[in-house]
Motif scaffolding. Structure first.
Motif, PDB file in Angstrom:
ATOM      1  N   TYR A 286      62.087  16.060 -48.889  1.00  0.00           N
ATOM      2  CA  TYR A 286      61.470  15.798 -47.718  1.00  0.00           C
ATOM      3  C   TYR A 286      62.044  14.330 -47.108  1.00  0.00           C
ATOM      4  O   TYR A 286      62.337  13.526 -48.043  1.00  0.00           O
ATOM      5  CB  TYR A 286      60.068  15.815 -47.872  1.00  0.00           C
ATOM      6  CG  TYR A 286      59.360  14.904 -48.833  1.00  0.00           C
ATOM      7  CD1 TYR A 286      58.994  13.650 -48.685  1.00  0.00           C
ATOM      8  CD2 TYR A 286      59.333  15.332 -50.093  1.00  0.00           C
ATOM      9  CE1 TYR A 286      58.488  12.869 -49.553  1.00  0.00           C
ATOM     10  CE2 TYR A 286      58.826  14.486 -51.431  1.00  0.00           C
ATOM     11  CZ  TYR A 286      58.560  13.180 -50.814  1.00  0.00           C
ATOM     12  OH  TYR A 286      57.828  12.503 -51.925  1.00  0.00           O
ATOM     13  N   ALA A 287      61.780  14.039 -46.136  1.00  0.00           N
ATOM     14  CA  ALA A 287      61.827  12.607 -45.477  1.00  0.00           C
ATOM     15  C   ALA A 287      60.984  12.555 -44.592  1.00  0.00           C
ATOM     16  O   ALA A 287      60.628  13.199 -43.628  1.00  0.00           O
ATOM     17  CB  ALA A 287      63.256  12.621 -44.622  1.00  0.00           C
TER      18      ALA A 287
ATOM     19  N   LEU B  51      60.653  10.799 -39.252  1.00  0.00           N
ATOM     20  CA  LEU B  51      61.893  11.566 -38.592  1.00  0.00           C
ATOM     21  C   LEU B  51      61.542  11.624 -37.142  1.00  0.00           C
ATOM     22  O   LEU B  51      60.401  12.023 -36.837  1.00  0.00           O
ATOM     23  CB  LEU B  51      62.555  12.637 -39.146  1.00  0.00           C
ATOM     24  CG  LEU B  51      63.048  12.693 -40.680  1.00  0.00           C
ATOM     25  CD1 LEU B  51      63.245  14.020 -40.941  1.00  0.00           C
ATOM     26  CD2 LEU B  51      63.980  11.665 -41.000  1.00  0.00           C
TER      27      LEU B  51
ATOM     28  N   GLU C 166      57.479  14.544 -40.554  1.00  0.00           N
ATOM     29  CA  GLU C 166      58.281  14.809 -41.842  1.00  0.00           C
ATOM     30  C   GLU C 166      59.173  15.725 -41.557  1.00  0.00           C
ATOM     31  O   GLU C 166      58.687  17.188 -41.052  1.00  0.00           O
ATOM     32  CB  GLU C 166      57.190  14.698 -43.021  1.00  0.00           C
ATOM     33  CG  GLU C 166      57.863  15.040 -44.252  1.00  0.00           C
ATOM     34  CD  GLU C 166      56.699  15.028 -45.437  1.00  0.00           C
ATOM     35  OE1 GLU C 166      56.878  14.276 -46.167  1.00  0.00           O
ATOM     36  OE2 GLU C 166      55.818  15.959 -45.133  1.00  0.00           O
TER      37      GLU C 166
ATOM     38  N   TYR D 141      61.791  18.767 -44.137  1.00  0.00           N
ATOM     39  CA  TYR D 141      62.082  19.319 -45.188  1.00  0.00           C
ATOM     40  C   TYR D 141      63.225  19.869 -45.136  1.00  0.00           C
ATOM     41  O   TYR D 141      63.806  20.392 -44.169  1.00  0.00           O
ATOM     42  CB  TYR D 141      61.119  20.429 -45.494  1.00  0.00           C
ATOM     43  CG  TYR D 141      59.542  20.136 -45.710  1.00  0.00           C
ATOM     44  CD1 TYR D 141      59.245  19.079 -46.263  1.00  0.00           C
ATOM     45  CD2 TYR D 141      58.692  21.220 -45.633  1.00  0.00           C
ATOM     46  CE1 TYR D 141      57.798  18.652 -46.540  1.00  0.00           C
ATOM     47  CE2 TYR D 141      57.227  20.838 -45.626  1.00  0.00           C
ATOM     48  CZ  TYR D 141      56.913  19.676 -46.089  1.00  0.00           C
ATOM     49  OH  TYR D 141      55.476  19.268 -46.225  1.00  0.00           O
ATOM     50  N   TYR D 142      64.421  19.566 -46.367  1.00  0.00           N
ATOM     51  CA  TYR D 142      65.589  20.219 -46.234  1.00  0.00           C
ATOM     52  C   TYR D 142      65.744  20.823 -47.518  1.00  0.00           C
ATOM     53  O   TYR D 142      65.011  20.727 -48.454  1.00  0.00           O
ATOM     54  CB  TYR D 142      66.611  18.943 -46.196  1.00  0.00           C
ATOM     55  CG  TYR D 142      66.049  17.825 -47.076  1.00  0.00           C
ATOM     56  CD1 TYR D 142      66.920  17.875 -48.276  1.00  0.00           C
ATOM     57  CD2 TYR D 142      65.547  16.693 -46.923  1.00  0.00           C
ATOM     58  CE1 TYR D 142      66.760  16.967 -49.206  1.00  0.00           C
ATOM     59  CE2 TYR D 142      65.544  15.566 -47.679  1.00  0.00           C
ATOM     60  CZ  TYR D 142      66.086  15.682 -48.866  1.00  0.00           C
ATOM     61  OH  TYR D 142      65.780  14.746 -49.930  1.00  0.00           O
ATOM     62  N   ASN D 143      66.781  21.593 -47.537  1.00  0.00           N
ATOM     63  CA  ASN D 143      67.256  22.540 -48.751  1.00  0.00           C
ATOM     64  C   ASN D 143      66.058  23.252 -49.009  1.00  0.00           C
ATOM     65  O   ASN D 143      65.847  23.855 -50.207  1.00  0.00           O
ATOM     66  CB  ASN D 143      67.671  21.873 -49.893  1.00  0.00           C
ATOM     67  CG  ASN D 143      68.358  22.449 -50.969  1.00  0.00           C
ATOM     68  OD1 ASN D 143      69.284  23.430 -50.366  1.00  0.00           O
ATOM     69  ND2 ASN D 143      68.309  22.328 -52.252  1.00  0.00           N
TER      70      ASN D 143
ATOM     71  N   HIS E 221      68.715  17.604 -37.557  1.00  0.00           N
ATOM     72  CA  HIS E 221      68.698  16.580 -38.014  1.00  0.00           C
ATOM     73  C   HIS E 221      69.292  16.780 -39.516  1.00  0.00           C
ATOM     74  O   HIS E 221      68.886  17.797 -40.120  1.00  0.00           O
ATOM     75  CB  HIS E 221      67.311  16.305 -38.282  1.00  0.00           C
ATOM     76  CG  HIS E 221      67.164  14.591 -38.568  1.00  0.00           C
ATOM     77  ND1 HIS E 221      67.232  14.174 -39.673  1.00  0.00           N
ATOM     78  CD2 HIS E 221      66.690  13.575 -37.653  1.00  0.00           C
ATOM     79  CE1 HIS E 221      66.929  12.808 -39.920  1.00  0.00           C
ATOM     80  NE2 HIS E 221      66.691  12.274 -38.537  1.00  0.00           N
ATOM     81  N   PRO E 222      69.817  15.865 -40.142  1.00  0.00           N
ATOM     82  CA  PRO E 222      70.641  15.816 -41.403  1.00  0.00           C
ATOM     83  C   PRO E 222      69.502  15.823 -42.714  1.00  0.00           C
ATOM     84  O   PRO E 222      69.697  16.169 -43.627  1.00  0.00           O
ATOM     85  CB  PRO E 222      71.481  14.387 -41.626  1.00  0.00           C
ATOM     86  CG  PRO E 222      70.870  13.437 -40.469  1.00  0.00           C
ATOM     87  CD  PRO E 222      70.350  14.404 -39.443  1.00  0.00           C
ATOM     88  N   TYR E 223      68.256  15.229 -42.169  1.00  0.00           N
ATOM     89  CA  TYR E 223      67.119  15.209 -43.360  1.00  0.00           C
ATOM     90  C   TYR E 223      66.218  16.469 -43.179  1.00  0.00           C
ATOM     91  O   TYR E 223      65.073  16.138 -43.400  1.00  0.00           O
ATOM     92  CB  TYR E 223      66.679  13.981 -43.635  1.00  0.00           C
ATOM     93  CG  TYR E 223      67.771  13.129 -44.106  1.00  0.00           C
ATOM     94  CD1 TYR E 223      68.075  13.122 -45.309  1.00  0.00           C
ATOM     95  CD2 TYR E 223      68.136  11.992 -43.390  1.00  0.00           C
ATOM     96  CE1 TYR E 223      68.975  12.223 -45.713  1.00  0.00           C
ATOM     97  CE2 TYR E 223      69.021  11.140 -43.736  1.00  0.00           C
ATOM     98  CZ  TYR E 223      69.406  11.233 -45.200  1.00  0.00           C
ATOM     99  OH  TYR E 223      70.393  10.353 -45.702  1.00  0.00           O
ATOM    100  N   CYS E 224      66.605  17.653 -42.394  1.00  0.00           N
ATOM    101  CA  CYS E 224      65.624  18.450 -42.026  1.00  0.00           C
ATOM    102  C   CYS E 224      66.409  19.864 -41.943  1.00  0.00           C
ATOM    103  O   CYS E 224      67.593  19.768 -41.666  1.00  0.00           O
ATOM    104  CB  CYS E 224      64.835  18.195 -40.728  1.00  0.00           C
ATOM    105  SG  CYS E 224      63.578  19.234 -40.554  1.00  0.00           S
TER     106      CYS E 224
END
Length: 187
Positions: A90-91, A94, A119, A121-123, A138-141
């Motif tokens: 998570y990040a 954003l 916030e 969530y990725y992967n 977004h690269p972090y989502c």
């Protein structure tokens, strides 16, 4: 509308009283629910209870794969899966540009492209049968941030949004929630 917190929520969800509700919205974080509680969710799905899962509810019930089948996806947490390449992340804070992937769906009615501060969530794992509603690049989502999923007799919606007051101040999230509730209560 009745807000219920854990552990009382499981008592309500397993009682005959749950049938008086038109839908259930989950905004909880219970990754280590005991496997015995899976029968509660299976019973809800068999009775056709519509459900909305928001934000970190994607992390719930890590030991039971049926939960991911119900929600349509899963945030894989360290400590619950030995393969670290599958662990989600998570990040915070954003600015996510959100694209409507199904403009004809009742949940996305009246919504165009928008930006939400939230916030991500990725992967995450997303089940093949999940119907995409909203996405981002977004690269972090994860690229998919909202979907509809059918499980047993229930229609389930997942909305990744809702980390804090900044997300809830976004008018598009308010419309999404209103549309989701209207859609699920009119099925």
């Amino acid at each position: 509308f009745d807000p219920v917190s854990h552990p009382g929520a499981m008592d309500l969800l397993s009682s005959a009283s749950v049938g008086k509700y038109d839908l259930i919205l989950f905004y909880d974080y219970m990754p280590d629910l005991p496997l015995a509680d899976s029968t509660i969710f299976q019973d809800l799905a068999l009775m056709g209870m519509p459900m909305i899962f928001m934000h970190h509810a994607l992390c719930n019930f890590q030991p039971w794969e049926g939960y991911a089948s119900m929600v349509g996806g899963k945030y894989v947490m360290p400590g619950f899966h030995p393969d670290s390449s599958l662990h989600s992340g998570y990040a915070h804070d954003l600015d996510l540009t959100i694209t409507v992937l199904d403009p004809d769906h009742p949940v996305t009615r009246g919504i165009g492209q928008f930006v939400i501060h939230d916030e991500g969530y990725y992967n995450i794992q997303i089940k093949p049968g999940a119907h995409p509603l909203l996405g981002t690049q977004h690269p972090y989502c994860a690229s998919l941030v909202a979907w509809e999923n059918q499980w047993k007799n229930s229609t389930c919606l997942y909305l990744m949004f809702g980390h804090d007051k900044q997300a809830y101040a976004n008018e598009n999230l308010k419309v999404l929630l209103e549309n989701s509730i209207q859609y699920l209560t009119n099925l």
